[in-house]
Scaffold this motif. Structure first.
Motif, mmCIF file in Angstrom:
data_model
loop_
_atom_site.group_PDB
_atom_site.id
_atom_site.type_symbol
_atom_site.label_atom_id
_atom_site.label_comp_id
_atom_site.label_asym_id
_atom_site.label_seq_id
_atom_site.Cartn_x
_atom_site.Cartn_y
_atom_site.Cartn_z
ATOM 1 N N ILE A 258 1.000 -1.202 -0.125
ATOM 2 C CA ILE A 258 0.007 -0.128 0.125
ATOM 3 C C ILE A 258 0.872 1.773 -0.110
ATOM 4 O O ILE A 258 0.834 2.457 -0.770
ATOM 5 N N ALA A 259 1.777 1.710 0.520
ATOM 6 C CA ALA A 259 3.383 2.488 1.043
ATOM 7 C C ALA A 259 3.557 2.362 -0.702
ATOM 8 O O ALA A 259 3.973 3.726 -1.357
ATOM 9 N N LEU A 260 4.052 1.440 -1.114
ATOM 10 C CA LEU A 260 5.154 1.704 -2.065
ATOM 11 C C LEU A 260 3.228 1.817 -3.074
ATOM 12 O O LEU A 260 3.969 3.494 -4.402
ATOM 13 N N ALA A 261 1.953 1.836 -4.019
ATOM 14 C CA ALA A 261 1.316 1.905 -4.604
ATOM 15 C C ALA A 261 0.821 3.701 -4.235
ATOM 16 O O ALA A 261 0.499 4.426 -5.251
ATOM 17 N N ALA A 262 0.820 3.666 -3.176
ATOM 18 C CA ALA A 262 0.898 5.720 -2.582
ATOM 19 C C ALA A 262 1.819 6.309 -3.122
ATOM 20 O O ALA A 262 1.706 7.474 -3.624
ATOM 21 N N ALA A 263 2.964 6.134 -3.048
ATOM 22 C CA ALA A 263 4.084 6.313 -3.963
ATOM 23 C C ALA A 263 4.217 6.664 -5.231
ATOM 24 O O ALA A 263 5.391 7.140 -5.743
ATOM 25 N N GLY A 264 2.932 5.887 -5.964
ATOM 26 C CA GLY A 264 2.907 5.332 -7.183
ATOM 27 C C GLY A 264 3.364 4.805 -7.662
ATOM 28 O O GLY A 264 3.713 4.126 -9.492
ATOM 29 N N TRP A 265 3.847 2.918 -7.526
ATOM 30 C CA TRP A 265 4.012 2.258 -8.275
ATOM 31 C C TRP A 265 3.167 1.480 -8.384
ATOM 32 O O TRP A 265 2.318 1.092 -7.343
ATOM 33 N N GLN A 266 3.480 0.679 -9.383
ATOM 34 C CA GLN A 266 2.672 -0.890 -9.824
ATOM 35 C C GLN A 266 2.637 -1.647 -8.923
ATOM 36 O O GLN A 266 3.793 -2.403 -9.271
ATOM 37 N N VAL A 267 2.022 -2.510 -8.214
ATOM 38 C CA VAL A 267 2.833 -3.319 -7.359
ATOM 39 C C VAL A 267 1.714 -4.805 -7.044
ATOM 40 O O VAL A 267 0.517 -4.196 -7.424
ATOM 41 N N THR A 268 2.632 -6.032 -7.529
ATOM 42 C CA THR A 268 2.079 -6.799 -6.925
ATOM 43 C C THR A 268 2.597 -7.512 -5.920
ATOM 44 O O THR A 268 3.655 -7.517 -5.640
ATOM 45 N N GLY B 98 -6.692 6.110 -6.547
ATOM 46 C CA GLY B 98 -5.408 5.314 -6.862
ATOM 47 C C GLY B 98 -4.839 5.050 -6.603
ATOM 48 O O GLY B 98 -4.040 3.890 -7.358
ATOM 49 N N THR B 99 -4.827 4.401 -5.584
ATOM 50 C CA THR B 99 -3.840 3.737 -3.971
ATOM 51 C C THR B 99 -4.581 2.119 -4.478
ATOM 52 O O THR B 99 -3.857 1.581 -5.601
ATOM 53 N N ALA B 100 -5.645 2.427 -4.404
ATOM 54 C CA ALA B 100 -5.473 0.916 -4.768
ATOM 55 C C ALA B 100 -6.249 0.148 -6.427
ATOM 56 O O ALA B 100 -5.802 -1.058 -6.061
#
Length: 213
Positions: A49-59, A81-83
């Motif tokens: 979640i922290a990475l996604a909030a920083a703009g990463w596309q996360v698996t 946008g985070t989720a």
């Protein structure tokens, strides 16, 4: 522990590892440009979640559906946008084969396994790393048994920075950092949780950061 054990553990608490991301993940990723990230053994998703909030596309990959469901709910409560930047995958990290050269960042944060399984996961993680990417491995150091607090008490699933480097010898990665770090931990906290109030002891963590040229 198998899936049923982890499901029961997650179901028995609101947040097993806390909502805040691991401090070393925050420190080591702060200067990286967002890209595609793979979080193996993501748990309830605090780092994803922290990475996604920083703009990463996360698996975000984890063995426990209970943890993944909680992660989805936590992500949905974050800023817009985070989720949508997180893909949740139910899989055992030892059997999961990520996309080769598909990720700019691969994170293994407090994934403790017997040495043979650890080598398998690290091999998959290294193969998943794109050119220019970063592999970040964090966990309780073997010395935490005698010098720290919390974490697994089975030395067979603990590791040192040198163990990780040996596991990845020949993977074509450059070592950026390999060190033991001390982290304040509040009473009753264990796996990667920082001090949350009250008298604190210290855990000893192993951190290895590698780069694919």
């Amino acid at each position: 522990m198998d899936q049923r054990d982890w499901d029961a553990r997650y179901a028995a608490a609101d947040l097993v590892w806390g909502a805040e991301p691991n401090r070393w993940v925050v420190r080591e990723t702060a200067g990286l440009p967002p890209g595609r990230a793979l979080d193996l053994a993501a748990g309830e998703g605090r780092n994803s979640i922290a990475l996604a909030a920083a703009g990463w596309q996360v698996t975000a990959v984890d063995l426990s559906p209970v943890a993944l469901d909680r992660g989805r709910r936590l992500a949905a409560a974050q800023p817009p946008g985070t989720a949508g930047r997180i893909t949740w995958v139910h899989a055992d990290a030892t059997a999961y084969t990520p996309e080769p050269a598909g990720y700019d960042l691969v994170v293994l944060c407090f994934l403790h396994l017997p040495a043979a399984d650890r080598r398998t996961v690290l091999d998959h993680a290294a193969r998943a790393l794109a050119p220019g990417g970063t592999l970040l491995v964090i966990g309780h150091d073997t010395s935490n048994l005698t010098e720290g607090v919390g974490g697994p008490q089975d030395p067979a699933v603990l590791f040192t920075p040198d163990d990780v480097l040996a596991d990845l010898a020949g993977a074509g990665l450059e070592t950026v950092r390999a060190e033991r770090l001390r982290r304040p931990v509040a009473p009753g906290h264990a796996r990667g949780q920082d001090q949350g109030g009250g008298p604190a002891a210290e855990a000893v963590d192993a951190l290895v950061r590698l780069h694919r040229p």
